[in-house]
Design an enzyme around this catalytic site. Structure first.
Site, PDB file in Angstrom:
ATOM      1  N   ARG A 198     -14.420  13.011   7.864  1.00  0.00           N
ATOM      2  CA  ARG A 198     -13.108  13.614   8.153  1.00  0.00           C
ATOM      3  C   ARG A 198     -12.715  14.605   7.071  1.00  0.00           C
ATOM      4  O   ARG A 198     -12.127  15.652   7.343  1.00  0.00           O
ATOM      5  CB  ARG A 198     -12.042  12.510   8.258  1.00  0.00           C
ATOM      6  CG  ARG A 198     -12.181  11.682   9.526  1.00  0.00           C
ATOM      7  CD  ARG A 198     -11.377  10.406   9.413  1.00  0.00           C
ATOM      8  NE  ARG A 198      -9.980  10.669   9.115  1.00  0.00           N
ATOM      9  CZ  ARG A 198      -9.187   9.849   8.419  1.00  0.00           C
ATOM     10  NH1 ARG A 198      -9.647   8.701   7.971  1.00  0.00           N
ATOM     11  NH2 ARG A 198      -7.941  10.172   8.184  1.00  0.00           N
TER      12      ARG A 198
ATOM     13  N   LYS B  68      -8.745  -1.592   6.037  1.00  0.00           N
ATOM     14  CA  LYS B  68      -9.030  -2.148   4.704  1.00  0.00           C
ATOM     15  C   LYS B  68      -8.004  -3.221   4.340  1.00  0.00           C
ATOM     16  O   LYS B  68      -8.346  -4.265   3.780  1.00  0.00           O
ATOM     17  CB  LYS B  68      -9.046  -1.019   3.669  1.00  0.00           C
ATOM     18  CG  LYS B  68     -10.270  -0.121   3.825  1.00  0.00           C
ATOM     19  CD  LYS B  68     -10.207   1.130   2.972  1.00  0.00           C
ATOM     20  CE  LYS B  68      -9.262   2.154   3.511  1.00  0.00           C
ATOM     21  NZ  LYS B  68      -9.317   3.487   2.948  1.00  0.00           N
TER      22      LYS B  68
ATOM     23  N   SER C  32      -7.710   3.814   9.203  1.00  0.00           N
ATOM     24  CA  SER C  32      -8.452   3.798   7.946  1.00  0.00           C
ATOM     25  C   SER C  32      -7.744   2.891   6.926  1.00  0.00           C
ATOM     26  O   SER C  32      -8.347   1.998   6.323  1.00  0.00           O
ATOM     27  CB  SER C  32      -8.559   5.236   7.415  1.00  0.00           C
ATOM     28  OG  SER C  32      -8.943   5.255   6.079  1.00  0.00           O
TER      29      SER C  32
ATOM     30  N   HIS D  32       0.858  -1.186   0.000  1.00  0.00           N
ATOM     31  CA  HIS D  32       0.000   0.000   0.000  1.00  0.00           C
ATOM     32  C   HIS D  32       0.893   1.235   0.000  1.00  0.00           C
ATOM     33  O   HIS D  32       1.832   1.324   0.783  1.00  0.00           O
ATOM     34  CB  HIS D  32      -0.905   0.029   1.236  1.00  0.00           C
ATOM     35  CG  HIS D  32      -1.750   1.260   1.287  1.00  0.00           C
ATOM     36  ND1 HIS D  32      -2.924   1.377   0.572  1.00  0.00           N
ATOM     37  CD2 HIS D  32      -1.577   2.446   1.910  1.00  0.00           C
ATOM     38  CE1 HIS D  32      -3.437   2.572   0.774  1.00  0.00           C
ATOM     39  NE2 HIS D  32      -2.635   3.240   1.589  1.00  0.00           N
TER      40      HIS D  32
ATOM     41  N   ASP E 106     -15.347   2.771   7.362  1.00  0.00           N
ATOM     42  CA  ASP E 106     -14.310   3.719   6.943  1.00  0.00           C
ATOM     43  C   ASP E 106     -14.828   4.703   5.901  1.00  0.00           C
ATOM     44  O   ASP E 106     -14.422   5.865   5.894  1.00  0.00           O
ATOM     45  CB  ASP E 106     -13.094   2.963   6.397  1.00  0.00           C
ATOM     46  CG  ASP E 106     -12.023   3.934   5.933  1.00  0.00           C
ATOM     47  OD1 ASP E 106     -11.553   4.717   6.778  1.00  0.00           O
ATOM     48  OD2 ASP E 106     -11.704   3.948   4.731  1.00  0.00           O
TER      49      ASP E 106
HETATM   50  N1  URA Z   1      -6.008   6.836   2.699  1.00  0.00           N
HETATM   51  C1  URA Z   1      -6.977   6.191   3.376  1.00  0.00           C
HETATM   52  O1  URA Z   1      -7.449   5.146   2.950  1.00  0.00           O
HETATM   53  N2  URA Z   1      -7.401   6.725   4.539  1.00  0.00           N
HETATM   54  C2  URA Z   1      -6.903   7.865   5.077  1.00  0.00           C
HETATM   55  O2  URA Z   1      -7.320   8.270   6.133  1.00  0.00           O
HETATM   56  C3  URA Z   1      -5.901   8.526   4.347  1.00  0.00           C
HETATM   57  C4  URA Z   1      -5.468   7.988   3.165  1.00  0.00           C
END
Ligand code: URA
Length: 437
Positions: free
Chosen positions: A179, A198, A194, A93, A172
């Protein structure tokens, strides 16, 4: 109706006053917010309290788990190739940057060593591009796969890059949208939970995080990026996912392209054993980490780029999703080249300005329902550190909407800084490697 276990005000007050949220409070908060019992303004207040007061490791871990529990969890433990050999999984990621096309060569490169790569990706929003937008420049290529298609392709090809389903950590989505409009995206516990909710729900065995630092990244300072990386690798370790992070420079775009089709083209150059050295260096470093996480070391990763093994996997991966790996990629109708305004050393090509220019030209979107232009973007002719002559080409801007050109030219001109050799910037790409503690 059953009485609620806590009140939102009680949870907000605890965090506002610097207290620690109990496991029960956290589980209730995420569940009650998902059920609509906690109002948006109450969750906004709690996010702001978290922004200022932070969270302990145990709180972040519990928060992440509670988010995972709002959705499905994928399980690749039974994955095997057609001969029945079980396949380990590994994933990467990136926190997002300009010209960050690394997933494209990386997934097939790692799969060429017999490790499965389920790379569930997103579309771009703002100045950083999205992996799916880039691949959709390839005629016929399809991002949406069912879970059955994903498993079948992982078993036969070993690499999949596709859209993440809506079922992974759905809390999320709601929380991120809130947010975004309440200036609480930047809270490190919230970013870390967050991203990791995932990735953990996705069920990969090993995970490598590319945490970007610099003008084109979320995290502008190394100290902040390090804190985010440490928080995420600890979350991964707590969830039993073998996780490491690399801190990498994002003051200047990666490679020589920022756009969709042009980034695919550059990725194919890397898969053919060429391409810009920074893209190759980062691809090889991340592949080495991903393979080590899956238990494979002492292999010559670069050799698989040079001898065609990674390219064969790329072709199989693109074809399996309906794409034609030999198709001509879309080309923008209009172009304009920005020239060096002076002679000297190119000290800076600011990633944020180049990203904004590519976005302005049509490579990215302002709202999630917008379409992107496959051919739009910025092609760089030089990288920081190069000696340039006045009038030498620095960047070519590409678009189908020429009315956007003037603003993009201003942004690219603003990105350029030319000076003397004594002011050469730190050119290191990989700044550090972070493991769980
Ligand atoms: N990417 C995400 O998936 N969540 C965040 O809070 C920031 C970047």
């Amino acid at each position: 109706m059953a009485a609620e276990q806590f009140s939102a005000v009680e949870v907000i007050r605890t965090k506002r006053d610097g207290g620690e949220l109990s496991n029960e409070m956290i589980d209730w908060t995420i569940d009650a917010y998902t059920r609509g019992v906690i109002a948006e303004e109450q969750m906004a207040a709690l996010n702001m309290a978290i922004y200022f007061q932070g969270m302990h490791r145990a709180e972040i871990s519990r928060w992440t788990n509670a988010m995972i529990n709002t959705g499905e969890r994928m399980d690749f433990s039974a994955l095997a190739d057609p001969s029945g050999r079980s396949l380990p999984t590994t994933d990467k990621h990136s926190t997002g940057g300009v010209g960050d096309k690394i997933t494209l060569p990386l997934a097939p490169l790692v799969a060429s060593f017999g490790v499965a790569v389920p790379q569930l990706s997103g579309r771009g929003l703002g100045h950083t591009g999205g992996t799916l937008d880039k691949l959709e420049a390839i005629p016929g290529w399809r991002a949406e796969l069912s879970n059955e298609e994903l498993f079948a392709q992982l078993s036969t090809v070993g690499a999949v890059i596709c859209a993440a389903g809506a079922g992974l950590a759905p809390a999320d989505k709601k929380l991120y949208a809130l947010r975004d409009v309440t200036a609480t995206v930047e809270a490190i516990p919230l970013i870390a939970s967050s991203i990791m909710s995932k990735k953990i729900a996705e069920g990969t065995g090993a995970l490598v995080l590319d945490v970007k630092v610099g003008s084109g990244a979320f995290m502008k300072t190394e100290a902040m990026a390090r804190e985010l990386a440490e928080t995420m690798v600890n979350l991964g370790a707590d969830a039993g996912v073998n996780t490491v992070a690399l801190l990498t420079n994002m003051d200047t775009p990666l490679g020589l392209t920022a756009g969709n089709a042009i980034e695919v083209q550059e990725s194919v150059e890397v898969l053919a054993g060429g391409g810009p050295e920074d893209v190759v260096e980062l691809t090889v470093a991340l592949a080495t980490e991903m393979l080590a996480g899956a238990g494979i070391s002492d292999v010559d990763v670069r050799a698989a780029l040079n001898d065609g093994r990674a390219m064969d996997k790329w072709r199989a991966m693109i074809s399996a999703q309906g794409g034609d790996p030999d198709a001509k990629l879309p080309v923008a109708r209009e172009s304009h080249t920005v020239l060096a305004p002076a002679e000297g050393v190119l000290l800076k090509l600011d990633a944020m300005d180049i990203g904004l220019a590519a976005w302005t030209l049509g490579a990215g979107r302002a709202r999630k329902e917008d379409a992107v232009q496959a051919g739009a973007g910025v092609r760089l002719h030089v990288k920081p550190g190069a000696l340039v002559r006045r009038g030498e080409p620095i960047a070519t801007l590409l678009t189908d909407t020429p009315e956007k050109m003037e603003r993009a030219i201003e942004l690219v001109q603003r990105a350029i800084l030319i000076g003397s050799d004594s002011d050469r910037p730190d050119m290191r790409l990989i700044l550090d490697r972070i493991c769980a503690n």
